[in-house]
Every structure is written in structure tokens, then in C-alpha cells.
Design a protein around this motif. Structure first.
Motif, PDB file in Angstrom:
ATOM      1  N   GLN A 117      -9.000 -10.970 -11.677  1.00 28.33           N
ATOM      2  CA  GLN A 117      -7.864 -11.213 -12.008  1.00 28.33           C
ATOM      3  C   GLN A 117      -7.355 -10.993 -12.976  1.00 28.33           C
ATOM      4  OE1 GLN A 117      -7.081 -15.386 -11.426  1.00 28.33           O
ATOM      5  NE2 GLN A 117      -5.615 -15.785 -11.081  1.00 28.33           N
ATOM      6  N   SER A 158       3.357  -0.790  -5.864  1.00 35.28           N
ATOM      7  CA  SER A 158       1.866   0.173  -5.343  1.00 35.28           C
ATOM      8  C   SER A 158       1.362   1.398  -5.742  1.00 35.28           C
ATOM      9  CB  SER A 158       1.339  -0.151  -4.157  1.00 35.28           C
ATOM     10  OG  SER A 158       2.183  -1.407  -4.033  1.00 35.28           O
ATOM     11  N   LEU A 196      -2.314   1.915  -7.850  1.00 30.24           N
ATOM     12  CA  LEU A 196      -2.824   2.683  -7.389  1.00 30.24           C
ATOM     13  C   LEU A 196      -3.812   4.103  -8.031  1.00 30.24           C
ATOM     14  CD1 LEU A 196      -1.940   2.691  -3.512  1.00 30.24           C
ATOM     15  CD2 LEU A 196      -4.129   2.108  -4.610  1.00 30.24           C
ATOM     16  N   LEU A 202      -8.692  -0.900  -3.796  1.00 30.27           N
ATOM     17  CA  LEU A 202      -8.269  -1.173  -3.363  1.00 30.27           C
ATOM     18  C   LEU A 202      -7.679  -2.928  -3.097  1.00 30.27           C
ATOM     19  CD1 LEU A 202      -6.928  -0.464  -0.212  1.00 30.27           C
ATOM     20  CD2 LEU A 202      -9.026  -1.240   1.076  1.00 30.27           C
ATOM     21  N   PHE A 203      -8.750  -4.279  -3.780  1.00 28.17           N
ATOM     22  CA  PHE A 203      -9.034  -4.772  -4.225  1.00 28.17           C
ATOM     23  C   PHE A 203      -7.674  -5.563  -4.989  1.00 28.17           C
ATOM     24  CE2 PHE A 203     -11.386  -9.116  -4.819  1.00 28.17           C
ATOM     25  CZ  PHE A 203     -10.230  -9.954  -4.388  1.00 28.17           C
ATOM     26  N   SER A 247      -5.882  -4.136  -6.691  1.00 24.05           N
ATOM     27  CA  SER A 247      -4.213  -3.628  -6.104  1.00 24.05           C
ATOM     28  C   SER A 247      -3.360  -4.846  -5.521  1.00 24.05           C
ATOM     29  CB  SER A 247      -3.959  -1.924  -6.003  1.00 24.05           C
ATOM     30  OG  SER A 247      -4.331  -1.987  -4.605  1.00 24.05           O
ATOM     31  N   GLY A 248      -4.524  -5.023  -4.052  1.00 19.21           N
ATOM     32  CA  GLY A 248      -3.937  -6.070  -3.878  1.00 19.21           C
ATOM     33  C   GLY A 248      -3.395  -7.343  -4.423  1.00 19.21           C
ATOM     34  N   ILE A 249      -4.290  -7.974  -5.248  1.00 19.12           N
ATOM     35  CA  ILE A 249      -3.951  -8.756  -5.938  1.00 19.12           C
ATOM     36  C   ILE A 249      -2.502  -8.822  -7.284  1.00 19.12           C
ATOM     37  CG2 ILE A 249      -5.114 -10.356  -8.215  1.00 19.12           C
ATOM     38  CD1 ILE A 249      -6.656 -10.911  -5.378  1.00 19.12           C
ATOM     39  N   ILE A 287      -0.368  -7.126  -6.109  1.00 19.83           N
ATOM     40  CA  ILE A 287       0.814  -7.459  -5.987  1.00 19.83           C
ATOM     41  C   ILE A 287       0.811  -8.894  -5.743  1.00 19.83           C
ATOM     42  CG2 ILE A 287       2.009  -7.175  -3.347  1.00 19.83           C
ATOM     43  CD1 ILE A 287       2.090  -4.623  -4.451  1.00 19.83           C
ATOM     44  N   LEU A 288       0.016  -9.665  -5.119  1.00 16.29           N
ATOM     45  CA  LEU A 288       0.329 -11.189  -4.750  1.00 16.29           C
ATOM     46  C   LEU A 288       0.383 -11.968  -5.798  1.00 16.29           C
ATOM     47  CD1 LEU A 288      -2.770 -11.539  -1.669  1.00 16.29           C
ATOM     48  CD2 LEU A 288      -0.376 -11.384  -1.678  1.00 16.29           C
ATOM     49  N   THR A 289      -0.097 -10.922  -7.197  1.00 17.62           N
ATOM     50  CA  THR A 289      -0.139 -12.026  -8.228  1.00 17.62           C
ATOM     51  C   THR A 289       1.420 -13.121  -8.655  1.00 17.62           C
ATOM     52  OG1 THR A 289      -1.139 -12.728 -10.664  1.00 17.62           O
ATOM     53  CG2 THR A 289      -0.401 -10.149 -10.325  1.00 17.62           C
TER      54      THR A 289
END
Lengths: 67, 367, 396
Positions: B95, B119, B123, B310-311, B313-315, B317-319
Motif C-alpha cells: 500500500q 498510469s 507503470l 501490475l498490482f 499500479s492498480g492500487i 489508481i484505487l487509493t
């Protein structure tokens, strides 16, 4: 989104072939697959619009504990 | 586990840059917005608390020599409960990496390249960091050893030039906020960046010597740097304008004119920040990967590190949705949330360590 | 070594990484091609206080016109675009209706607003400017009461970019005469937006008739159609409240301790002596004495004599006379300026703001009384030393 899924599957497949050919341990391969799938799910949820912010989630927990 | 060794000096640089990292840019604005002219005191108070908390971590580490915090979890709390705590820590590191990545993206998108998808920054950066992580902690430490003096030099030189705009009147009225209020205001600062430094407890086993000095001195110097930059921000930009900006430090440099014709030096400060983000991201990423390797007893980091790109970069965006959301979460929850990892769990682990030793001593005595 | 596979495949891995990274290079999105930019140099803004409509003028640099002065062909170094819109956001839309290139604001050197806009309050405009990442708050802000179209549609001699020209005028005035100040940038106005301190911005007009044609470059009379500094516009927060003449300007900067070089003509027994204060240090202290604030200002100047029309020789005694006259004249004029400002309700010395920043019991009541700065007593002490007398010593 479909582009992402295709790229992901190709990447995952390619890596799996590589890992199997190098005779990696099952544990390592399964960890690799697990984290890849986790990342995939996170991105899929972003693409599909189900955005759950981890920050907000923990905030909600802290609120409900009452801190 | 890798057989890496890092020196005390490198560990000091790691701690310093890890703490200063993103906080140097993100913190001054929010501190000044809340505590106005007295903002520079806030990091000092937070730093004192941080040193105390760091002593707690160091005690925990010295009771379990040669082990990282994830290993300590499984050792003292058993396979399942300990494993759960270790997973919590690993999640925290991931996190953290997500936050750092998102800070980078937000900054670049707001300030420099508004049309580039966020992103892309994430990335690009994560891939490079992933490579550094695969190369190992020694590589990271050496990179930092090489970059840190450069970064500090650039920062000091640039902010010395800005002093031409300095006005002492901007500090008036001083000492308006009560001590209690200042302590309250410093809570989020204790949460971010100081409590995040628990991540460094993953690196302690690699350090050859002077762990304590490295960590405590790192925290102290970082505190002085952050307090110093808040001081400079107030003196140069003033409270009124600072409290309205997302990245006041950038504005200071953007408005800098050296001798009428040298302008637009803001890119240099962006480079500095990129380096700092790189360092912080490297450390949290590395710690997440090492944590996973240690928990599941895997020896090769490579194939753990790659899917995390991948994980994370996804987190990232979501954070949060935007900076406003980020600030809201930061002021309300960050202290409570990080104290779980920075205080509650270490205290629990320390307690379990004592129980274990007590039992061991008891069984040893009866045998 | 545990990381063996990566060491073996290091090069291949690196190449793959570089290949992947090159796809993400951000030039694809934030590409800036110099030939496709409309570099804005000077911005003029007018807002009708009645219906709130904006009229914005952009002076865009024409690179071929700036560079190729000797060749025949296009001669105009700048083109002025006019855009009318209802809101600031609307401007961003309409800008593309007429400008065929990507507007580039990073380098504009000055901005000018009409007096009616300034008097109606500029909060909205300043907010918008501060929010944009590519507009910097260090540009000098000017006010004019001439129609904006006149200012924006005149070619001026010598300096081909009017934006640069007005910026340079302000710059040199602030350093050479004290009739303008460096603190007249957007950021200085913004900084005082939440305080009771006043800001003074340069006030300009067009002299003579407007010269909207490049033929003006062949015209010898530089006064025709030139932009001239006229004085200062006094701002409280975001609103213009009045005007200072050029002769009053140095006093504002002097009493606020922001003056560089300034000139004074001293009258001594019918003759006059011109002095230039090359370095002036100003110390201010606000104290409270029996319920009345006292502002003590200490002014210390280093003088250079630039003109002497006296019939007598320049002796030590004579110099003492000059110094005395300087001290007296400065304090008289400063008092006069202070009284005038007070009559106009302008707290140009920033007394109210200083009271707000004071701590302690004796200031508690003063803080509540918004009008207390009116009762402030000005206590001026002027000192000077003459350290240069020029090339000649005695007058002929």
C-alpha cells in the motif's frame, strides 16, 4: 479492456511456459500466478468501474471501531 | 533471503531519504495550512515522537537479532497468527508503494504533463523500480549513496537562491498556537512519513553495524530537513499563498529568478523529487517483495517482483480519486492507520517476544 | 548467488525493459512542437462590471516578424487577438476559435487590466490565474484607464514586444527612480488578498495616437503611440481603490522600505541641489503609547550630489546644510504623503496589518478597532550621509 485482458493472458502464459521450462518450484509458480491474478483483478475492477479505495476502506473500519 | 550487506552509512542514507522522500514535497503545504506561522514546529514535535517510536522498533529488533520484522512475526507469534501479522505488514508495504506511486502520478499530472494518462507515469516508474528490486538491496543502497549527495546539494542550492524573496514579517504573529494544539496537528505528520519508517525494519538484518545510529540519526536529520523546508516556505512564499497550493515547494522554484535571466529551473526540482520518489519506492517495493519471499520461504525474488508491478499500479489508481480525497484521508485516518503498524503490532510482538523468552527460561530452568 | 537467472538474462531483460519503456514515453501526449505554438507575450483583460463579460486580448509573438527585421515581407512582430467570453472557463474554449496554434502561456511577460475591472475587484481573475499550471504569478501586472484595445493594438518603438517593454520600464523605474516597484507582480497582489495591507501596481497609458501599423517603425517621434508609465493604482485586497501620481510613488516605497535609488531636488536659498539617494535603509517599529499606536520610522540614506546650482563652494558646512535640508524635506514630504493617504482612507503604510500581527494585551483592544490606524502617530527620523559629490567638487 479487451486489449488489457489479451495482453495479460499472453504475458501470463508466456511467463508460465518460461517458469515451467526452468523447472521452478510449484510454490514459486503458484505465488507468481496468485499475485498476477490479484493485479489482474484490481485492474479489472478499475476498468469495470467498481473502484474500492483501500484507504477509504480502512478509514471506514477506523470509523466503525470509533477511533 | 539474499546475502546482502549494507553499511551503517548506507542505512543512514536509506532512512533519511525514505523519510524525507515524498514528505518533503507533500507535507509543507498541509502543515502550513493547518498550523500557519508556527508550522515549522510541527515536524520537530513529530520528530521527537518518531525517535521514541523508533526506539521501540530497535528494541524489538535487538530482542530478535538478525531477523526482519516479517520473520519476527512468524517466529514469535507462530505460523498462523504470525503469518497473518506478516501478511498485514506485507500489505502495508504494498500500500505504501501504491501511495508513493500515486504521489508521483498526481504531481506529474498536475504540474508537468496534464494530458498524459496517470498510469503511464506509474507503470514506467514501477518497471524501473522493479528492476532495481530484482537487483537487490545492495544495488539500491549503492544507488542512494551515489544520488543522495547530488540531491541534497541541488535542494540546498536552489532554496538558497529563493532567499532573495525572504521576508521576516511573514512569520508574524509567531507562537500563536497552543502546545496541545501543535501536538494534535503533528499527529498526521507522525503517521506520514515517520510511522511509515517501520518499513526500514525489514532492512535491519542486512546492516553490518550501527543500526541504531543510522536509524535515529536518519530520523533526526530528516526532521531538521522537513522543518527547515517548512520554515523556508513560510519565509519565501508566505502563509497566505502556501495554504492555497497543492505543491508550494514547486511554486517557490517556479517563481525563482536568478539574476533576471535564469528562470524556469523548476525541472531541476522535479528531478530531485523523482529521485526521492525512486528511493522511497525502491525501499517499500523491495520490502514487500522480501516480505513475501521470507513468509513463503522462496529464494528467488524475480518472479514475485514482476507481478507486483501490475498490482501496485492498480492500487495506486484505487487509493484515492484526487488530491482533495488524499488530504481528507490523510488528516483524518493516517495516524490511526499507521500506528497499527508502527506502534500496536510492534508492541504486541515485543510482548510476545518477552512471553516466549519467559517460557523458554522457565522450561530451561525446570529441565 | 540466488539471483542467477537474472544475471544470465540481464542483457535480454534490459533490452525488453527499454523497449517497453519507450512505448510509454510521455511525448505522445504532452508533445510540444515549437512551430505549433502561439507564444503569448502580453495579455490584456477587461471585464465589464455590469454584465460581467470578459474581453481578453492576447498579443502573440510572430517569430518571423521578430527575427527577420532586415528582409522584406512580414514585418509585424506581434499579432493581437481579441476574445470575448462570459467566464474565464469560456475563454479557454473560445481561444481556439481564432488562434490556429496551441496557446503557450508559460513565458508571457506582462499583463494589463482595465481600470474598471480593477475597481470591480479581481478575485475571480486572480483565482483563475493561480490555478493554471502554465501561468506564473511573477508577471508584472499593470492597470490602465485607456481603452484596452488602444494599449494592445499599438506598435511601440525600440522594443518590439510591448510586453517586454512595459516590464522593462517598470524594472528600471524601480531601480533608478523609485517611481515604480518590483513588488508589482501578480503574486504580490495575491499575497495581500487575505490581509489588510495595500498593494500598488503601475498605472500606464498610451501617449499620443495609437499606431496600429508597422509603418510606425519608420516614424521618428517615439512619443507617438507609446506606452508610458503614469503612476500607481492602489489596491486593497483584490480591489483598486485609488490612484497615486508618479511623484507620490517614491514616498510609498520609501515608507515601506522597498525603495532602491531615488532622486530629490533640494531648495537651498533660491538655488537647488540635486541629490540621489543611492542606498536607503528603512526601519519600522510600531509601538503603543497610552492607547495610541506610534509608528516609528528610521530612514538612513547615502547621498550622491548630482547637481549643484549654489553660488558658494562646497564645504563641510555647506554639506551639513544640504544634509539638514534633505532630512527636513524628506520628513515633510513623507508626512504630507501619510496625511494624504489617511484622508483617502488608504492605509498605505500597512499599519492595520501590523496591528493585526501584534501580540500582547495592549494590542487586544486595538485589534478590534478597525479604524485605529487612523490615530496612529507617525514618528519619522531621517538621517543621511553624503558619500559622493560627483566629478566636480565646487560649482563654477
Amino acid at each position: 479492456m479487451s486489449g488489457f485482458i489479451i495482453c495479460f493472458l499472453i504475458g501470463l502464459g508466456g511467463s508460465l511456459v518460461y517458469l515451467l521450462r526452468r523447472k521452478k518450484s510449484v510454490k514459486e509458480i503458484s505465488l507468481f500466478v496468485t499475485f498476477s491474478l490479484l493485479g489482474f483483478i484490481v485492474w479489472l475492477s478499475i476498468f469495470l468501474g467498481y473502484k474500492v479505495s483501500p484507504d477509504r476502506f480502512f478509514g471506514w473500519i477506523i470509523d466503525s471501531i470509533g477511533l | 533471503m539474499e546475502n546482502a550487506r549494507i553499511s551503517g552509512w548506507q542505512f543512514f542514507l536509506l532512512s533519511l531519504n525514505f523519510i524525507v522522500g515524498t514528505a518533503f514535497f507533500v507535507r509543507p503545504g498541509s502543515i502550513i495550512a493547518v498550523s500557519k506561522q508556527d508550522g515549522w514546529i510541527v515536524p520537530l514535535i513529530a520528530g521527537i515522537f518518531a525517535v521514541l517510536i523508533a526506539c521501540l522498533w530497535l528494541t524489538l529488533a535487538s530482542r530478535n537479532p538478525g531477523l526482519s520484522i516479517v520473520q519476527i512475526c512468524t517466529k514469535v507469534a507462530g505460523k498462523y497468527f504470525g503469518g497473518f501479522i506478516a501478511l498485514l505488514y506485507i500489505w502495508f508495504f504494498i500500500q505504501l508503494a501504491g501511495w508513493v506511486t500515486r504521489n508521483l502520478g498526481d504531481f506529474m499530472k498536475t504540474i508537468l504533463m496534464p494530458r498524459t494518462p496517470i498510469s503511464v507515469f506509474h507503470l514506467m516508474f514501477l518497471i524501473v523500480v522493479c528492476y532495481a528490486v530484482i537487483k537487490g538491496v545492495e544495488t539500491i543502497a549503492r544507488t542512494i549513496e551515489f544520488l543522495a549527495p547530488l540531491v541534497v546539494l541541488i535542494v540546498v542550492v536552489i532554496y538558497l537562491f529563493t532567499l532573495s524573496e525572504w521576508k521576516w514579517e511573514r512569520f508574524e504573529p509567531m507562537f500563536q498556537v497552543s502546545t496541545w494544539q501543535l501536538i494534535k496537528d503533528s499527529l498526521p505528520v507522525i503517521g506520514f512519513p515517520y510511522m511509515e519508517a517501520v518499513t526500514l525494519m525489514m532492512l535491519v538484518p542486512y546492516v553490518k553495524s550501527r543500526v541504531k545510529t543510522g536509524l535515529l540519526l536518519g530520523i533526526t536529520v530528516a526532521t531538521l530537513l522537513i522543518s527547515g523546508i517548512v520554515f523556508v516556505t513560510i519565509g519565501v512564499l508566505g502563509v497566505t499563498r502556501t495554504s492555497h497550493f497543492a505543491y508550494p515547494l514547486y511554486i517557490i522554484v517556479q517563481e525563482l529568478q536568478i539574476a533576471e535571466f535564469i528562470e524556469h529551473v523548476e525541472s531541476t526540482i522535479v528531478i530531485v523529487w523523482l529521485i526521492w520518489i525512486f528511493i522511497k519506492l525502491c525501499i517499500s517495493y523491495h520490502c514487500a517483495v522480501t516480505g513475501i519471499c521470507q513468509l513463503f520461504r522462496v529464494s528467488d525474488r524475480t518472479w514475485i517482483a514482476i507481478p507486483l508491478v501490475l498490482f501496485i499500479s492498480g492500487i495506486a489508481i484505487l487509493t484515492h480519486e484526487n488530491i482533495v480525497d488524499n488530504i481528507a484521508v490523510d488528516t483524518r485516518y493516517i495516524f490511526q492507520y499507521t500506528s497499527l503498524y508502527g506502534i500496536v503490532l510492534p508492541v504486541l510482538l515485543l510482548f510476545l517476544t518477552w512471553i516466549r523468552r519467559f517460557r523458554k527460561g522457565e522450561s530451561g530452568g525446570s529441565a | 548467488m540466488k539471483g542467477q537467472p537474472i544475471i544470465q538474462h540481464g542483457k535480454r531483460f534490459l533490452i525488453v525493459i527499454i523497449f517497453i519503456l519507450s512505448f510509454g514515453l510521455t511525448g505522445c501526449w504532452d508533445l510540444v512542437e515549437v512551430n505549433r505554438l502561439a507564444i503569448v507575450n502580453f495579455v490584456g483583460l477587461d471585464r465589464n462590471p455590469v454584465d460581467g463579460k470578459f474581453t481578453v486580448y492576447y498579443q502573440v509573438i510572430n517569430p518571423t516578424g521578430v527575427a527577420a527585421q532586415k528582409t522584406s515581407g512580414i514585418k509585424s512582430p506581434i499579432y493581437t487577438y481579441r476574445i470575448e467570453a462570459n467566464t474565464s472557463t469560456d475563454i479557454a474554449n473560445k481561444i481556439f476559435d481564432i488562434i490556429p496554434r496551441q496557446p503557450f502561456f508559460d513565458h508571457y511577460s506582462a499583463m494589463i487590466v482595465s481600470e474598471r475591472t480593477a475597481r470591480a475587484g479581481m478575485k475571480e481573475i486572480l483565482e483563475f490565474m493561480e490555478k493554471q499550471r502554465d501561468r506564473r504569478a511573477t508577471v508584472t501586472l499593470f492597470v490602465t484607464d485607456d481603452p484596452l484595445s488602444d494599449i494592445m493594438k499599438t506598435y511601440i518603438p525600440l522594443e518590439r514586444l510591448p510586453g517586454h517593454a512595459v516590464g522593462s520600464i517598470n524594472e528600471s523605474e524601480s531601480m533608478q527612480s523609485g517611481r515604480a516597484g518590483k513588488q508589482s507582480r501578480v503574486k504580490d497582489l495575491v499575497e495581500n488578498m487575505e490581509s489588510a495591507a495595500f498593494t500598488v501596481l503601475p498605472f500606464v497609458r498610451v501617449s499620443g495616437k495609437v499606431m496600429p501599423n508597422t509603418d510606425r517603425y519608420e516614424e521618428i517621434d517615439a512619443n507617438q503611440g507609446n506606452i508610458v508609465l503614469q503612476g500607481g493604482a492602489v489596491f486593497k485586497q483584490d480591489r483598486m481603490v485609488g490612484e497615486l501620481t508618479l511623484d507620490e510613488m517614491p514616498w510609498f516605497y520609501l515608507l515601506n522600505g522597498k525603495i532602491g535609488v531615488f532622486n530629490q531636488s533640494l531648495i537651498l536659498d533660491k538655488a537647488h541641489v540635486g541629490v540621489q539617494a543611492t542606498r536607503t535603509s528603512v526601519r519600522k517599529q510600531l509601538t503603543m503609547s497610552s492607547g495610541r499606536p506610534i509608528l516609528k520610522i528610521n530612514i538612513e540614506s547615502k547621498l550622491q550630489i548630482v547637481e549643484n546650482t549654489q553660488g558658494e563652494k562646497l564645504t563641510v558646512q555647506n554639506l551639513a546644510k544640504i544634509k539638514k535640508q534633505y532630512n527636513r524635506q524628506i520628513s515633510d514630504k513623507a508626512y504630507e504623503f501619510y496625511e494624504k493617504a489617511k484622508r483617502n482612507q488608504w492605509d498605505l503604510l500597512g499599519i492595520e496589518q501590523q496591528i493585526m500581527l501584534k501580540r500582547g494585551k495592549q494590542w487586544k483592544d486595538a485589534k478590534k478597532d478597525k479604524e485605529i490606524w487612523h490615530q496612529t502617530k507617525l514618528d519619522l527620523t531621517v538621517k543621511c550621509t553624503v558619500d559622493m559629490v560627483g566629478i566636480t567638487i565646487d560649482p563654477y
